[in-house]
Design a protein around this motif. Structure first.
Motif, mmCIF file in Angstrom:
data_model
loop_
_atom_site.group_PDB
_atom_site.id
_atom_site.type_symbol
_atom_site.label_atom_id
_atom_site.label_comp_id
_atom_site.label_asym_id
_atom_site.label_seq_id
_atom_site.Cartn_x
_atom_site.Cartn_y
_atom_site.Cartn_z
ATOM 1 N N SER A 11 0.844 -1.192 0.000
ATOM 2 C CA SER A 11 0.000 0.000 0.000
ATOM 3 C C SER A 11 0.888 1.254 0.000
ATOM 4 N N SER A 12 1.725 1.370 1.032
ATOM 5 C CA SER A 12 2.622 2.524 1.131
ATOM 6 C C SER A 12 3.800 2.125 2.007
ATOM 7 N N THR A 13 5.004 2.445 1.589
ATOM 8 C CA THR A 13 6.183 2.069 2.389
ATOM 9 C C THR A 13 6.172 2.821 3.732
ATOM 10 N N ASN A 14 5.653 4.055 3.731
ATOM 11 C CA ASN A 14 5.539 4.781 5.011
ATOM 12 C C ASN A 14 4.565 4.055 5.944
ATOM 13 N N ASP A 15 3.422 3.631 5.383
ATOM 14 C CA ASP A 15 2.412 2.967 6.220
ATOM 15 C C ASP A 15 2.924 1.630 6.754
ATOM 16 N N GLU A 34 6.108 -0.945 -6.488
ATOM 17 C CA GLU A 34 4.956 -0.061 -6.714
ATOM 18 C C GLU A 34 4.177 0.091 -5.404
ATOM 19 N N GLN A 35 3.315 1.092 -5.328
ATOM 20 C CA GLN A 35 2.477 1.293 -4.151
ATOM 21 C C GLN A 35 1.038 1.470 -4.621
ATOM 22 N N THR A 36 0.107 0.883 -3.865
ATOM 23 C CA THR A 36 -1.295 1.016 -4.261
ATOM 24 C C THR A 36 -1.959 2.199 -3.552
ATOM 25 N N LYS A 37 -1.342 2.644 -2.430
ATOM 26 C CA LYS A 37 -1.905 3.803 -1.718
ATOM 27 C C LYS A 37 -0.793 4.756 -1.314
ATOM 28 N N GLY A 38 0.092 5.061 -2.278
ATOM 29 C CA GLY A 38 1.193 5.982 -1.996
ATOM 30 C C GLY A 38 0.631 7.334 -1.578
ATOM 31 N N ARG A 39 1.235 7.925 -0.571
ATOM 32 C CA ARG A 39 0.731 9.197 -0.028
ATOM 33 C C ARG A 39 1.761 10.300 -0.115
ATOM 34 N N GLY A 40 1.256 11.518 -0.313
ATOM 35 C CA GLY A 40 2.117 12.686 -0.245
ATOM 36 C C GLY A 40 1.663 13.581 0.888
ATOM 37 N N ARG A 41 2.200 14.791 0.936
ATOM 38 C CA ARG A 41 1.835 15.749 1.969
ATOM 39 C C ARG A 41 0.352 16.089 1.859
ATOM 40 N N SER A 42 -0.272 16.442 2.965
ATOM 41 C CA SER A 42 -1.694 16.784 3.056
ATOM 42 C C SER A 42 -2.579 15.684 2.478
ATOM 43 N N GLN A 45 -2.583 11.954 -3.043
ATOM 44 C CA GLN A 45 -2.208 10.640 -3.547
ATOM 45 C C GLN A 45 -0.838 10.751 -4.239
ATOM 46 N N TRP A 46 0.022 9.747 -4.047
ATOM 47 C CA TRP A 46 1.297 9.705 -4.771
ATOM 48 C C TRP A 46 1.206 8.506 -5.705
ATOM 49 N N ILE A 47 0.902 8.785 -6.962
ATOM 50 C CA ILE A 47 0.714 7.683 -7.918
ATOM 51 C C ILE A 47 2.045 6.955 -8.071
ATOM 52 N N PRO A 95 8.434 22.522 1.688
ATOM 53 C CA PRO A 95 9.139 21.597 2.559
ATOM 54 C C PRO A 95 9.432 20.223 1.949
ATOM 55 N N ASN A 96 8.825 19.861 0.835
ATOM 56 C CA ASN A 96 8.975 18.431 0.525
ATOM 57 C C ASN A 96 9.182 18.067 -0.932
ATOM 58 N N ASP A 97 9.498 19.051 -1.762
ATOM 59 C CA ASP A 97 9.682 18.710 -3.172
ATOM 60 C C ASP A 97 11.111 18.983 -3.627
ATOM 61 N N GLN A 103 10.121 21.546 -12.502
ATOM 62 C CA GLN A 103 9.303 20.320 -12.562
ATOM 63 C C GLN A 103 9.689 19.369 -11.436
ATOM 64 N N LYS A 104 8.677 18.740 -10.849
ATOM 65 C CA LYS A 104 8.920 17.881 -9.680
ATOM 66 C C LYS A 104 9.540 16.550 -10.096
ATOM 67 N N ILE A 105 10.639 16.198 -9.428
ATOM 68 C CA ILE A 105 11.302 14.922 -9.713
ATOM 69 C C ILE A 105 11.272 14.014 -8.476
ATOM 70 N N CYS A 106 11.021 14.616 -7.317
ATOM 71 C CA CYS A 106 11.029 13.819 -6.082
ATOM 72 C C CYS A 106 10.126 14.468 -5.034
ATOM 73 N N GLY A 107 9.411 13.625 -4.283
ATOM 74 C CA GLY A 107 8.614 14.102 -3.157
ATOM 75 C C GLY A 107 9.089 13.399 -1.887
ATOM 76 N N ILE A 108 9.105 14.157 -0.812
ATOM 77 C CA ILE A 108 9.598 13.619 0.464
ATOM 78 C C ILE A 108 8.494 13.767 1.509
ATOM 79 N N LEU A 109 8.222 12.697 2.240
ATOM 80 C CA LEU A 109 7.181 12.757 3.269
ATOM 81 C C LEU A 109 7.770 12.242 4.582
ATOM 82 N N GLY A 124 9.938 9.110 4.033
ATOM 83 C CA GLY A 124 9.431 8.504 2.804
ATOM 84 C C GLY A 124 9.918 9.299 1.602
ATOM 85 N N ILE A 125 10.433 8.591 0.617
ATOM 86 C CA ILE A 125 11.032 9.264 -0.535
ATOM 87 C C ILE A 125 10.512 8.631 -1.823
ATOM 88 N N GLY A 126 9.999 9.449 -2.703
ATOM 89 C CA GLY A 126 9.565 8.960 -4.015
ATOM 90 C C GLY A 126 10.353 9.701 -5.078
HETATM 91 C C1 BTN Z 1 4.905 14.767 -1.543
HETATM 92 O O1 BTN Z 1 5.391 15.215 -2.579
HETATM 93 O O2 BTN Z 1 3.862 15.259 -1.053
HETATM 94 C C2 BTN Z 1 5.590 13.618 -0.837
HETATM 95 C C3 BTN Z 1 5.525 12.337 -1.612
HETATM 96 C C4 BTN Z 1 6.207 11.197 -0.902
HETATM 97 C C5 BTN Z 1 6.061 9.888 -1.633
HETATM 98 C C6 BTN Z 1 6.838 8.783 -0.977
HETATM 99 S S1 BTN Z 1 6.942 7.352 -1.972
HETATM 100 C C7 BTN Z 1 7.552 6.419 -0.651
HETATM 101 C C8 BTN Z 1 6.805 6.863 0.584
HETATM 102 N N1 BTN Z 1 5.563 6.131 0.732
HETATM 103 C C9 BTN Z 1 4.486 6.920 0.604
HETATM 104 O O3 BTN Z 1 3.301 6.540 0.674
HETATM 105 N N2 BTN Z 1 4.881 8.175 0.389
HETATM 106 C C10 BTN Z 1 6.315 8.308 0.362
#
Ligand code: BTN
Length: 231
Positions: A11-15, A34-42, A45-47, A95-97, A103-109, A124-126
Protein backbone atom coordinates in the motif's frame (compact mmCIF):
# COMPACT_ATOMS: atom_id res chain seq x y z
CA UNK A 1 24.39 -1.84 7.50
CA UNK A 2 20.70 -0.92 7.47
CA UNK A 3 18.26 -3.77 7.04
CA UNK A 4 16.37 -3.60 3.72
CA UNK A 5 12.87 -5.03 3.27
CA UNK A 6 11.73 -5.31 -0.35
CA UNK A 7 8.21 -5.63 -1.74
CA UNK A 8 6.89 -6.03 -5.26
CA UNK A 9 3.74 -4.22 -4.27
CA UNK A 10 2.54 -2.63 -1.03
CA UNK A 11 0.00 0.00 0.00
CA UNK A 12 2.62 2.52 1.13
CA UNK A 13 6.18 2.07 2.39
CA UNK A 14 5.54 4.78 5.01
CA UNK A 15 2.41 2.97 6.22
CA UNK A 16 4.26 -0.37 6.41
CA UNK A 17 6.81 1.18 8.77
CA UNK A 18 4.08 2.95 10.75
CA UNK A 19 2.33 -0.39 11.34
CA UNK A 20 5.48 -2.35 12.22
CA UNK A 21 7.86 0.18 13.79
CA UNK A 22 7.92 -1.57 17.17
CA UNK A 23 9.41 -4.77 15.71
CA UNK A 24 11.58 -3.09 13.07
CA UNK A 25 15.22 -2.27 13.74
CA UNK A 26 16.39 1.33 13.77
CA UNK A 27 17.53 2.24 10.24
CA UNK A 28 15.32 -0.28 8.44
CA UNK A 29 14.66 0.71 4.83
CA UNK A 30 11.49 -0.45 3.06
CA UNK A 31 11.48 -0.46 -0.74
CA UNK A 32 8.61 -1.33 -3.04
CA UNK A 33 8.41 -1.64 -6.83
CA UNK A 34 4.96 -0.06 -6.71
CA UNK A 35 2.48 1.29 -4.15
CA UNK A 36 -1.30 1.02 -4.26
CA UNK A 37 -1.91 3.80 -1.72
CA UNK A 38 1.19 5.98 -2.00
CA UNK A 39 0.73 9.20 -0.03
CA UNK A 40 2.12 12.69 -0.24
CA UNK A 41 1.83 15.75 1.97
CA UNK A 42 -1.69 16.78 3.06
CA UNK A 43 -2.92 13.27 2.21
CA UNK A 44 -2.43 13.81 -1.52
CA UNK A 45 -2.21 10.64 -3.55
CA UNK A 46 1.30 9.71 -4.77
CA UNK A 47 0.71 7.68 -7.92
CA UNK A 48 3.26 4.87 -7.72
CA UNK A 49 3.55 2.77 -10.84
CA UNK A 50 6.58 0.47 -11.36
CA UNK A 51 9.76 2.11 -12.69
CA UNK A 52 10.41 4.67 -9.97
CA UNK A 53 11.87 4.50 -6.47
CA UNK A 54 9.43 4.27 -3.53
CA UNK A 55 11.24 3.87 -0.25
CA UNK A 56 11.08 4.76 3.45
CA UNK A 57 13.53 4.63 6.33
CA UNK A 58 12.80 4.27 10.04
CA UNK A 59 14.71 6.27 12.64
CA UNK A 60 14.10 5.36 16.27
CA UNK A 61 17.18 6.51 18.17
CA UNK A 62 18.84 9.82 19.09
CA UNK A 63 15.72 11.81 18.35
CA UNK A 64 15.06 15.30 19.66
CA UNK A 65 13.13 18.44 18.72
CA UNK A 66 15.53 19.25 15.88
CA UNK A 67 15.50 15.76 14.36
CA UNK A 68 12.56 16.32 12.05
CA UNK A 69 14.17 19.19 10.18
CA UNK A 70 17.64 17.61 10.40
CA UNK A 71 16.23 14.52 8.68
CA UNK A 72 14.52 16.65 6.03
CA UNK A 73 17.88 18.33 5.35
CA UNK A 74 19.71 14.99 5.11
CA UNK A 75 17.14 13.41 2.78
CA UNK A 76 16.62 16.49 0.57
CA UNK A 77 20.34 17.11 0.15
CA UNK A 78 21.02 13.41 -0.55
CA UNK A 79 18.52 13.60 -3.42
CA UNK A 80 20.05 16.85 -4.73
CA UNK A 81 23.50 15.25 -4.52
CA UNK A 82 22.38 12.01 -6.23
CA UNK A 83 20.94 14.02 -9.11
CA UNK A 84 24.04 16.20 -9.27
CA UNK A 85 26.16 13.02 -9.70
CA UNK A 86 24.09 12.29 -12.79
CA UNK A 87 24.53 15.79 -14.22
CA UNK A 88 21.12 17.08 -13.09
CA UNK A 89 20.84 20.41 -11.26
CA UNK A 90 17.99 20.29 -8.76
CA UNK A 91 16.56 22.72 -6.23
CA UNK A 92 14.63 22.22 -3.01
CA UNK A 93 11.07 23.48 -2.87
CA UNK A 94 10.56 23.57 0.90
CA UNK A 95 9.14 21.60 2.56
CA UNK A 96 8.97 18.43 0.52
CA UNK A 97 9.68 18.71 -3.17
CA UNK A 98 12.81 18.47 -5.27
CA UNK A 99 12.49 20.22 -8.62
CA UNK A 100 14.45 20.35 -11.85
CA UNK A 101 13.73 23.44 -13.97
CA UNK A 102 10.48 23.92 -12.04
CA UNK A 103 9.30 20.32 -12.56
CA UNK A 104 8.92 17.88 -9.68
CA UNK A 105 11.30 14.92 -9.71
CA UNK A 106 11.03 13.82 -6.08
CA UNK A 107 8.61 14.10 -3.16
CA UNK A 108 9.60 13.62 0.46
CA UNK A 109 7.18 12.76 3.27
CA UNK A 110 8.65 12.78 6.76
CA UNK A 111 6.24 11.58 9.42
CA UNK A 112 6.71 11.02 13.12
CA UNK A 113 5.09 9.92 16.31
CA UNK A 114 5.23 12.32 19.19
CA UNK A 115 4.31 11.42 22.74
CA UNK A 116 6.46 13.00 25.49
CA UNK A 117 9.28 12.94 22.99
CA UNK A 118 9.64 11.81 19.39
CA UNK A 119 9.16 8.04 19.28
CA UNK A 120 10.11 7.54 15.65
CA UNK A 121 10.58 9.29 12.33
CA UNK A 122 9.75 7.81 8.94
CA UNK A 123 11.43 9.33 5.91
CA UNK A 124 9.43 8.50 2.80
CA UNK A 125 11.03 9.26 -0.54
CA UNK A 126 9.56 8.96 -4.01
CA UNK A 127 11.98 9.62 -6.89
CA UNK A 128 10.73 9.68 -10.48
CA UNK A 129 13.26 7.53 -12.27
CA UNK A 130 12.02 5.78 -15.41
CA UNK A 131 8.52 7.21 -15.77
CA UNK A 132 8.14 9.03 -19.10
CA UNK A 133 4.43 9.83 -19.18
CA UNK A 134 2.81 11.96 -16.44
CA UNK A 135 -0.44 12.67 -18.34
CA UNK A 136 -2.08 15.86 -17.04
CA UNK A 137 1.05 16.51 -14.95
CA UNK A 138 3.41 16.37 -17.95
CA UNK A 139 4.32 20.05 -17.55
CA UNK A 140 4.75 19.78 -13.79
CA UNK A 141 6.69 16.53 -13.35
CA UNK A 142 9.81 14.94 -14.75
CA UNK A 143 12.06 11.92 -14.20
CA UNK A 144 15.73 11.04 -14.50
CA UNK A 145 15.06 9.02 -17.67
CA UNK A 146 13.04 11.87 -19.17
CA UNK A 147 15.88 14.32 -18.52
CA UNK A 148 18.78 12.10 -19.59
CA UNK A 149 17.09 10.01 -22.25
CA UNK A 150 18.51 6.81 -20.77
CA UNK A 151 16.69 4.06 -18.87
CA UNK A 152 18.08 3.89 -15.33
CA UNK A 153 19.04 0.90 -13.21
CA UNK A 154 16.81 1.24 -10.10
CA UNK A 155 18.97 -1.02 -7.94
CA UNK A 156 22.11 1.04 -8.67
CA UNK A 157 20.32 4.31 -7.95
CA UNK A 158 18.89 2.89 -4.72
CA UNK A 159 22.38 1.85 -3.53
CA UNK A 160 23.89 5.15 -4.61
CA UNK A 161 21.22 7.16 -2.79
CA UNK A 162 21.67 5.36 0.53
CA UNK A 163 25.48 5.50 0.26
CA UNK A 164 25.22 9.28 -0.05
CA UNK A 165 22.67 9.44 2.79
CA UNK A 166 24.91 7.40 5.11
CA UNK A 167 28.25 8.95 4.28
CA UNK A 168 27.59 12.63 3.67
CA UNK A 169 26.76 14.84 6.58
CA UNK A 170 24.79 17.65 4.99
CA UNK A 171 24.48 20.81 6.97
CA UNK A 172 21.84 23.43 7.37
CA UNK A 173 23.77 25.94 5.22
CA UNK A 174 23.84 23.61 2.22
CA UNK A 175 20.08 23.12 2.53
CA UNK A 176 19.45 26.87 2.63
CA UNK A 177 21.77 27.45 -0.34
CA UNK A 178 19.78 24.96 -2.42
CA UNK A 179 16.33 26.18 -1.30
CA UNK A 180 14.30 28.35 -3.60
CA UNK A 181 12.04 29.72 -0.84
CA UNK A 182 14.61 32.17 0.51
CA UNK A 183 13.98 35.70 -0.75
CA UNK A 184 10.39 34.97 -1.80
CA UNK A 185 7.62 37.42 -0.78
CA UNK A 186 4.55 36.22 1.07
CA UNK A 187 1.45 37.67 2.70
CA UNK A 188 0.76 36.70 6.29
CA UNK A 189 -2.21 38.19 8.15
CA UNK A 190 -2.54 40.89 5.46
CA UNK A 191 1.10 42.00 5.76
CA UNK A 192 3.80 41.47 3.13
CA UNK A 193 7.00 39.77 4.28
CA UNK A 194 10.21 38.45 2.77
CA UNK A 195 11.25 34.89 3.64
CA UNK A 196 14.74 35.41 5.06
CA UNK A 197 15.47 31.94 6.44
CA UNK A 198 14.34 28.67 7.96
CA UNK A 199 15.29 27.95 11.55
CA UNK A 200 16.62 24.67 12.93
CA UNK A 201 13.12 23.43 13.73
CA UNK A 202 11.87 24.17 10.23
CA UNK A 203 9.99 27.39 11.08
CA UNK A 204 10.07 30.01 8.35
CA UNK A 205 11.69 33.32 9.31
CA UNK A 206 9.86 36.33 7.87
CA UNK A 207 10.82 39.97 7.87
CA UNK A 208 9.48 43.31 6.69
CA UNK A 209 10.44 46.88 7.59
CA UNK A 210 8.50 46.74 10.86
CA UNK A 211 8.54 43.14 12.10
CA UNK A 212 10.39 39.87 12.30
CA UNK A 213 8.24 36.75 12.54
CA UNK A 214 8.59 33.01 12.87
CA UNK A 215 5.77 30.92 11.33
CA UNK A 216 4.93 27.29 10.78
CA UNK A 217 4.74 26.15 7.19
CA UNK A 218 1.03 25.38 7.54
CA UNK A 219 0.29 28.98 8.60
CA UNK A 220 1.16 30.37 5.18
CA UNK A 221 0.05 29.81 1.61
CA UNK A 222 2.67 27.88 -0.31
CA UNK A 223 0.69 28.57 -3.45
CA UNK A 224 1.49 32.24 -3.17
CA UNK A 225 5.21 31.57 -2.69
CA UNK A 226 5.57 29.13 -5.52
CA UNK A 227 2.95 30.62 -7.82
CA UNK A 228 5.44 31.42 -10.56
CA UNK A 229 6.87 27.90 -10.44
CA UNK A 230 3.55 26.15 -10.70
CA UNK A 231 2.30 28.19 -13.63
C1 BTN B 1 4.90 14.77 -1.54
O1 BTN B 1 5.39 15.22 -2.58
O2 BTN B 1 3.86 15.26 -1.05
C2 BTN B 1 5.59 13.62 -0.84
C3 BTN B 1 5.53 12.34 -1.61
C4 BTN B 1 6.21 11.20 -0.90
C5 BTN B 1 6.06 9.89 -1.63
C6 BTN B 1 6.84 8.78 -0.98
S1 BTN B 1 6.94 7.35 -1.97
C7 BTN B 1 7.55 6.42 -0.65
C8 BTN B 1 6.80 6.86 0.58
N1 BTN B 1 5.56 6.13 0.73
C9 BTN B 1 4.49 6.92 0.60
O3 BTN B 1 3.30 6.54 0.67
N2 BTN B 1 4.88 8.18 0.39
C10 BTN B 1 6.31 8.31 0.36
Amino acid sequence: MDKIIKFKTISSTNDYIKEHYVQLEDGTIVLSEEQTKGRGRSDHQWISQPGNLYMSRLKKTNLNQDSFFAELIQVSMSVVSLLHNHGIVATIKYPNDILVSGQKICGILIEGKWSQSIEYLISGIGINVNQLEFHELNKKATSINKLLGVKQDLKKLFDEFWTIYRNCDFNYESYIENSMIIGKQITHENQKYNVVGIDKQGFLLLENNETKLKVRINEISLEEIYHEINN
